[in-house]
Motif scaffolding. Structure first.
Motif, mmCIF file in Angstrom:
data_model
loop_
_atom_site.group_PDB
_atom_site.id
_atom_site.type_symbol
_atom_site.label_atom_id
_atom_site.label_comp_id
_atom_site.label_asym_id
_atom_site.label_seq_id
_atom_site.Cartn_x
_atom_site.Cartn_y
_atom_site.Cartn_z
ATOM 1 N N TYR A 77 0.842 -1.196 0.000
ATOM 2 C CA TYR A 77 0.000 0.000 0.000
ATOM 3 C C TYR A 77 0.878 1.246 0.000
ATOM 4 O O TYR A 77 2.050 1.199 0.372
ATOM 5 N N LYS A 78 0.291 2.326 -0.415
ATOM 6 C CA LYS A 78 0.996 3.603 -0.467
ATOM 7 C C LYS A 78 0.559 4.445 0.724
ATOM 8 O O LYS A 78 -0.633 4.672 0.942
ATOM 9 N N ARG A 79 1.543 4.902 1.469
ATOM 10 C CA ARG A 79 1.246 5.768 2.606
ATOM 11 C C ARG A 79 0.905 7.170 2.112
ATOM 12 O O ARG A 79 1.189 7.519 0.966
ATOM 13 N N GLU A 80 0.349 7.976 2.977
ATOM 14 C CA GLU A 80 -0.007 9.353 2.623
ATOM 15 C C GLU A 80 1.204 10.172 2.214
ATOM 16 O O GLU A 80 1.079 11.126 1.455
ATOM 17 N N ASP A 81 2.381 9.782 2.698
ATOM 18 C CA ASP A 81 3.598 10.532 2.379
ATOM 19 C C ASP A 81 4.281 10.030 1.103
ATOM 20 O O ASP A 81 5.390 10.435 0.787
ATOM 21 N N ASP A 87 3.525 -5.020 3.710
ATOM 22 C CA ASP A 87 3.249 -5.627 5.007
ATOM 23 C C ASP A 87 3.633 -7.096 4.900
ATOM 24 O O ASP A 87 2.912 -7.899 4.309
ATOM 25 N N ASN A 119 11.283 -0.267 1.059
ATOM 26 C CA ASN A 119 10.202 0.471 1.723
ATOM 27 C C ASN A 119 10.675 1.870 2.102
ATOM 28 O O ASN A 119 10.100 2.506 2.968
ATOM 29 N N HIS A 122 11.242 3.408 5.751
ATOM 30 C CA HIS A 122 10.257 4.284 6.407
ATOM 31 C C HIS A 122 10.431 4.309 7.916
ATOM 32 O O HIS A 122 10.119 5.311 8.562
ATOM 33 N N ASP A 126 10.592 8.001 9.339
ATOM 34 C CA ASP A 126 9.634 8.418 10.366
ATOM 35 C C ASP A 126 10.309 9.052 11.575
ATOM 36 O O ASP A 126 9.699 9.813 12.317
#
Length: 152
Positions: A77-81, A87, A119, A122, A126
Protein backbone atom coordinates in the motif's frame (compact mmCIF):
# COMPACT_ATOMS: atom_id res chain seq x y z
CA UNK A 1 1.86 16.52 4.28
CA UNK A 2 5.21 15.98 2.63
CA UNK A 3 5.64 13.52 -0.21
CA UNK A 4 8.90 11.58 -0.24
CA UNK A 5 10.78 10.42 -3.30
CA UNK A 6 14.14 8.84 -3.91
CA UNK A 7 16.18 10.83 -6.43
CA UNK A 8 19.11 9.14 -8.14
CA UNK A 9 21.68 10.90 -10.30
CA UNK A 10 22.96 7.97 -12.34
CA UNK A 11 25.68 10.11 -13.92
CA UNK A 12 27.37 10.51 -10.53
CA UNK A 13 27.28 6.81 -9.57
CA UNK A 14 30.70 5.17 -9.80
CA UNK A 15 29.53 1.66 -8.93
CA UNK A 16 30.91 1.25 -5.40
CA UNK A 17 27.77 -0.67 -4.34
CA UNK A 18 27.85 0.83 -0.85
CA UNK A 19 24.09 1.38 -1.16
CA UNK A 20 23.61 -2.37 -1.70
CA UNK A 21 25.62 -3.21 1.42
CA UNK A 22 23.86 -0.59 3.56
CA UNK A 23 20.44 -1.82 2.44
CA UNK A 24 21.36 -5.45 3.07
CA UNK A 25 22.51 -4.60 6.59
CA UNK A 26 19.54 -2.36 7.37
CA UNK A 27 16.87 -4.72 6.05
CA UNK A 28 18.59 -7.98 7.00
CA UNK A 29 17.49 -9.48 3.70
CA UNK A 30 18.18 -13.11 2.89
CA UNK A 31 21.02 -14.40 0.73
CA UNK A 32 20.37 -13.52 -2.91
CA UNK A 33 17.67 -10.93 -2.15
CA UNK A 34 18.59 -7.40 -3.25
CA UNK A 35 16.25 -4.47 -2.71
CA UNK A 36 18.62 -2.08 -4.49
CA UNK A 37 21.00 -3.04 -7.30
CA UNK A 38 23.83 -1.27 -9.04
CA UNK A 39 24.15 -2.44 -12.64
CA UNK A 40 26.99 -1.68 -14.99
CA UNK A 41 25.88 -0.35 -18.37
CA UNK A 42 29.27 -0.21 -19.99
CA UNK A 43 32.03 0.39 -20.50
CA UNK A 44 31.39 2.85 -23.30
CA UNK A 45 34.00 4.52 -25.43
CA UNK A 46 33.81 8.30 -25.57
CA UNK A 47 36.45 10.36 -27.34
CA UNK A 48 38.90 7.47 -27.27
CA UNK A 49 38.49 6.85 -23.51
CA UNK A 50 36.57 4.12 -21.71
CA UNK A 51 33.75 5.41 -19.55
CA UNK A 52 31.98 3.18 -17.08
CA UNK A 53 28.30 3.88 -16.63
CA UNK A 54 26.26 2.57 -13.70
CA UNK A 55 22.53 2.44 -13.12
CA UNK A 56 20.92 2.16 -9.69
CA UNK A 57 17.80 0.02 -9.75
CA UNK A 58 15.38 0.33 -6.83
CA UNK A 59 11.64 0.72 -6.16
CA UNK A 60 10.52 4.08 -7.52
CA UNK A 61 7.52 4.35 -5.17
CA UNK A 62 5.15 4.90 -8.09
CA UNK A 63 2.37 7.45 -7.92
CA UNK A 64 -0.08 4.64 -8.72
CA UNK A 65 1.87 1.48 -7.79
CA UNK A 66 0.93 -1.44 -10.05
CA UNK A 67 2.36 -3.85 -7.48
CA UNK A 68 -0.23 -2.70 -4.93
CA UNK A 69 -3.05 -3.11 -7.43
CA UNK A 70 -1.82 -6.62 -8.30
CA UNK A 71 -1.42 -7.89 -4.73
CA UNK A 72 -4.41 -10.12 -3.89
CA UNK A 73 -3.69 -9.86 -0.15
CA UNK A 74 -3.51 -6.06 0.02
CA UNK A 75 -0.01 -6.42 1.45
CA UNK A 76 1.37 -3.48 -0.54
CA UNK A 77 0.00 0.00 0.00
CA UNK A 78 1.00 3.60 -0.47
CA UNK A 79 1.25 5.77 2.61
CA UNK A 80 -0.01 9.35 2.62
CA UNK A 81 3.60 10.53 2.38
CA UNK A 82 4.13 8.67 -0.92
CA UNK A 83 6.14 5.75 0.45
CA UNK A 84 5.01 2.40 -0.94
CA UNK A 85 5.42 -0.27 1.74
CA UNK A 86 4.86 -3.98 2.00
CA UNK A 87 3.25 -5.63 5.01
CA UNK A 88 5.31 -8.80 5.31
CA UNK A 89 2.79 -10.30 7.73
CA UNK A 90 0.12 -10.24 5.00
CA UNK A 91 2.37 -11.29 2.10
CA UNK A 92 1.88 -14.89 0.95
CA UNK A 93 4.76 -14.88 -1.53
CA UNK A 94 2.49 -15.48 -4.54
CA UNK A 95 4.68 -13.28 -6.74
CA UNK A 96 1.98 -11.30 -8.56
CA UNK A 97 3.62 -8.07 -7.40
CA UNK A 98 6.95 -9.20 -8.88
CA UNK A 99 5.34 -9.57 -12.30
CA UNK A 100 3.47 -6.26 -11.98
CA UNK A 101 6.50 -4.12 -11.08
CA UNK A 102 7.76 -2.21 -14.14
CA UNK A 103 11.16 -1.65 -12.48
CA UNK A 104 11.99 -5.26 -11.55
CA UNK A 105 12.33 -3.95 -7.99
CA UNK A 106 10.55 -6.71 -6.04
CA UNK A 107 12.33 -9.91 -5.09
CA UNK A 108 10.94 -13.24 -3.94
CA UNK A 109 12.58 -14.40 -0.75
CA UNK A 110 12.17 -18.15 -1.06
CA UNK A 111 13.64 -18.83 2.39
CA UNK A 112 10.97 -16.68 4.07
CA UNK A 113 8.17 -17.40 1.58
CA UNK A 114 7.50 -13.70 0.93
CA UNK A 115 8.17 -10.99 -1.60
CA UNK A 116 10.33 -8.06 -0.52
CA UNK A 117 10.80 -4.53 -1.83
CA UNK A 118 12.40 -1.28 -0.83
CA UNK A 119 10.20 0.47 1.72
CA UNK A 120 12.35 3.62 1.61
CA UNK A 121 13.49 2.72 5.15
CA UNK A 122 10.26 4.28 6.41
CA UNK A 123 11.21 3.23 9.94
CA UNK A 124 14.18 5.60 9.61
CA UNK A 125 12.36 8.35 7.69
CA UNK A 126 9.63 8.42 10.37
CA UNK A 127 12.36 9.32 12.87
CA UNK A 128 13.78 12.10 10.67
CA UNK A 129 16.67 9.98 9.37
CA UNK A 130 17.66 9.21 5.79
CA UNK A 131 17.16 5.82 4.12
CA UNK A 132 20.18 3.56 4.62
CA UNK A 133 21.23 3.87 0.95
CA UNK A 134 21.01 7.65 0.67
CA UNK A 135 23.45 10.55 1.07
CA UNK A 136 24.69 9.50 4.48
CA UNK A 137 26.28 6.35 3.01
CA UNK A 138 26.43 6.91 -0.76
CA UNK A 139 30.06 7.74 -1.46
CA UNK A 140 29.24 9.44 -4.77
CA UNK A 141 26.33 11.35 -3.21
CA UNK A 142 24.07 10.29 -6.06
CA UNK A 143 21.13 8.97 -3.97
CA UNK A 144 18.99 11.57 -2.22
CA UNK A 145 15.73 11.57 -0.30
CA UNK A 146 13.60 14.46 -1.43
CA UNK A 147 10.62 15.75 0.52
CA UNK A 148 8.14 17.80 -1.45
CA UNK A 149 5.17 19.64 0.05
CA UNK A 150 1.80 18.80 -1.44
CA UNK A 151 1.38 22.42 -2.55
CA UNK A 152 4.61 22.48 -4.69
Amino acid sequence: MKQYELCIDHELCWGCRTCEVACKQEMNSSEGVQLIRVQEDGPKEEEGKLRFVFHVSVCRHCEVPPCAEACPEGAIYKREDGIVVMDYERCTGCGTCVDACPYDAIALDMSRGIAQKCNLCHHRVDKGLLPACADNVCLAHCIHLRAVSNNE
